[in-house]
Design an enzyme around this catalytic site. Structure first.
Site, PDB file in Angstrom:
ATOM      1  N   ASP A 189       5.639   6.752  -7.435  1.00 40.89           N
ATOM      2  CA  ASP A 189       5.943   5.392  -6.995  1.00 40.89           C
ATOM      3  C   ASP A 189       7.213   4.931  -7.683  1.00 40.89           C
ATOM      4  O   ASP A 189       7.357   5.055  -8.890  1.00 40.89           O
ATOM      5  CB  ASP A 189       4.796   4.432  -7.349  1.00 40.89           C
ATOM      6  CG  ASP A 189       3.633   4.613  -6.390  1.00 40.89           C
ATOM      7  OD1 ASP A 189       3.830   5.239  -5.336  1.00 40.89           O
ATOM      8  OD2 ASP A 189       2.531   4.132  -6.701  1.00 40.89           O
TER       9      ASP A 189
ATOM     10  N   ASP B 117      -2.543   4.456   6.318  1.00 44.41           N
ATOM     11  CA  ASP B 117      -3.590   4.006   5.392  1.00 44.41           C
ATOM     12  C   ASP B 117      -4.760   3.535   6.251  1.00 44.41           C
ATOM     13  O   ASP B 117      -4.566   2.693   7.136  1.00 44.41           O
ATOM     14  CB  ASP B 117      -3.103   2.820   4.543  1.00 44.41           C
ATOM     15  CG  ASP B 117      -1.897   3.192   3.690  1.00 44.41           C
ATOM     16  OD1 ASP B 117      -1.844   4.344   3.216  1.00 44.41           O
ATOM     17  OD2 ASP B 117      -1.012   2.333   3.506  1.00 44.41           O
TER      18      ASP B 117
END
Lengths: 194, 252
Positions: free
Chosen positions: B11, B130
């Site tokens: 990330d 997702d």
């Protein structure tokens, strides 16, 4: 000077960076004169066969590539375009290596594209040394060439196919040496030593 | 034989890795390029960089990052996070990215997948999804999982494939962060319902979880973050274990 043929292909910069990591200054060029005068030429490619051939023809780069006498390395789509014909949108290619490029026809639900690391074997070319037999390299492609007399490395996905080809001064890999870790770097170095 | 892939995910915020990283031999644990290079040395097969920066400068930061990664790493990498347009993608491709991941923007405007595939090739387009299981069925969520939709997961991955996606990165929100294993059943359904590769994400906690996602889950690749960052599972050890268990992976 090593010259990378500069056209609208995806991985050109990756190839340039891979050579830089080996300490080699290469030049990107679409200028026929510069390409012809290069010590070695790299012909990379990611994309669609028909559009790319059209692009090369419009710039007369097809004739330039056909006429090259120095060592040439085609990569991925670059390899396929060195062949005679591709099933991808029924494309007439450069015809330097008399082979046909066919789409993978899955037998047991294999995924297409063939994407990821796969091992290469039956290596026979100065492009490879014996230590590379059965090593893994990185592939991303939906079309390929069956093994034949110009095959210098084989890989198996759905069925055996040509991981690399050679005819005279034209070398070509279906995989991406610029993205294949240390193994890929060794193969690029072997090409530079030719 | 095509190897199953192990993919660490980093990330990124403002060009730096944000998740705590527990490595002693890094000069700068926040440097995504250095961390990526370490993973590459250890045998990672690919890397995914997800940018969570929320500023207008994002495109520039992301392009600079893609360029630095491409210069230093010799394995493929995907870059994603808030990609909205063809222009965003063009900059990343030009900077040397191998693939881009699009998520919410593709759900909001599915034509984007087609446009990207046509312009840059399917192999360049990873559609990240997702999804959360709600009353039995799996539904696509947007904006990092914050917004629910009524789009069913299996319908969306099929549509993404038909529109030209080259790969699916599927994260189960029910499993993400729980370290109790991947969502193997639904991953297998996703993997068998489409003919493009599937990267499974969310739930990795043990080495056996990776065995399971490749065998039961039929995933082509498995992605994880914290277990790699905190060295709970070193990649070389994971790969040897997978080989012992009969899963074909690239040796280190």
């Amino acid at each position: 000077m090593i010259t990378i043929i500069d056209y609208n292909a995806g991985n050109i910069r990756s190839v340039l960076f891979a050579l830089e990591r080996l300490g080699i200054q290469a030049r990107l060029s679409a200028d026929p004169d510069e390409i012809v005068k290069a010590d070695k030429v790299i012909f990379p490619g990611v994309g669609e066969a028909n559009t790319t051939m059209q692009y090369l023809r419009e710039r007369q780069l097809d004739e330039v590539i056909k006429g090259l006498k120095q060592p040439v390395l085609g990569i991925c789509l670059g390899m396929q375009l060195l062949c005679t014909h591709s099933e991808e949108n029924d494309t007439e290619c450069l015809g330097i290596i008399p082979q046909h490029v066919l789409r993978f026809r899955p037998r047991q639900g294999e995924k297409v594209p063939h994407m990821g690391w796969n091992s290469i074997y039956n290596l026979r070319s100065p492009l490879f040394d014996a230590t590379l037999e059965k090593e893994y390299v990185y592939f991303v492609h939906s079309y390929g060439v069956e093994p034949g007399s110009y095959t210098i490395a084989t890989c198996n996905y759905v069925q055996p196919f040509s991981a690399a080809l050679q005819k005279d001064n034209f070398f070509a890999t279906q995989f991406h040496p610029e993205k294949s870790g240390k193994v890929g770097a060794a193969i690029l170095e072997n090409f530079l030593k030719l | 034989m095509l190897a199953k892939r192990i993919i660490p995910c980093l990330d990124i915020k403002d060009g730096r890795t944000v998740k705590g990283v527990n490595f002693v031999n890094l000069r700068d644990a926040g440097d995504p390029v250095e961390l990526g290079a370490l993973y590459s040395e250890q045998g990672a097969d690919e890397l995914v960089f997800l940018d969570i920066t929320a500023t207008h400068e994002k495109r520039k930061t992301l392009a600079a990052l893609a360029r630095a990664i491409a210069q230093h790493l010799n394995i493929p990498f995907t870059i994603g996070g808030g990609i909205q347009s063809l222009e965003d993608v063009e900059v990343l491709l030009d900077s040397g990215a191998d693939k881009i991941a699009i998520n919410s923007a593709a759900v909001r405007r599915p034509e984007l997948v087609e446009e990207l595939a046509r312009q840059f090739g399917s192999q360049f387009v990873v559609v990240a999804v997702d999804a959360r299981q709600m009353s039995g069925d799996w539904y696509v969520h947007l904006n990092g999982g914050r917004i629910a939709t009524d789009i069913r997961l299996l319908d969306w991955v099929k549509e993404a494939e038909n529109r030209g996606a080259g790969e699916i990165l599927f994260t189960s929100m029910n499993h993400d962060g729980a370290k109790a294993g991947f969502a193997n059943d639904i991953t297998a359904q996703v993997a068998t319902s489409i003919s493009i590769p599937v990267i499974a994400s969310g739930g990795a906690g043990t080495m056996d979880h990776f065995v399971d996602v490749f065998t039961q889950g039929k995933a082509d690749a498995a992605l994880a973050a914290s277990i790699f960052h905190f060295r709970e599972i070193p990649i070389p050890k994971l790969k040897s274990y997978l080989q012992e268990q009969g899963v074909n992976v690239r040796g280190v």
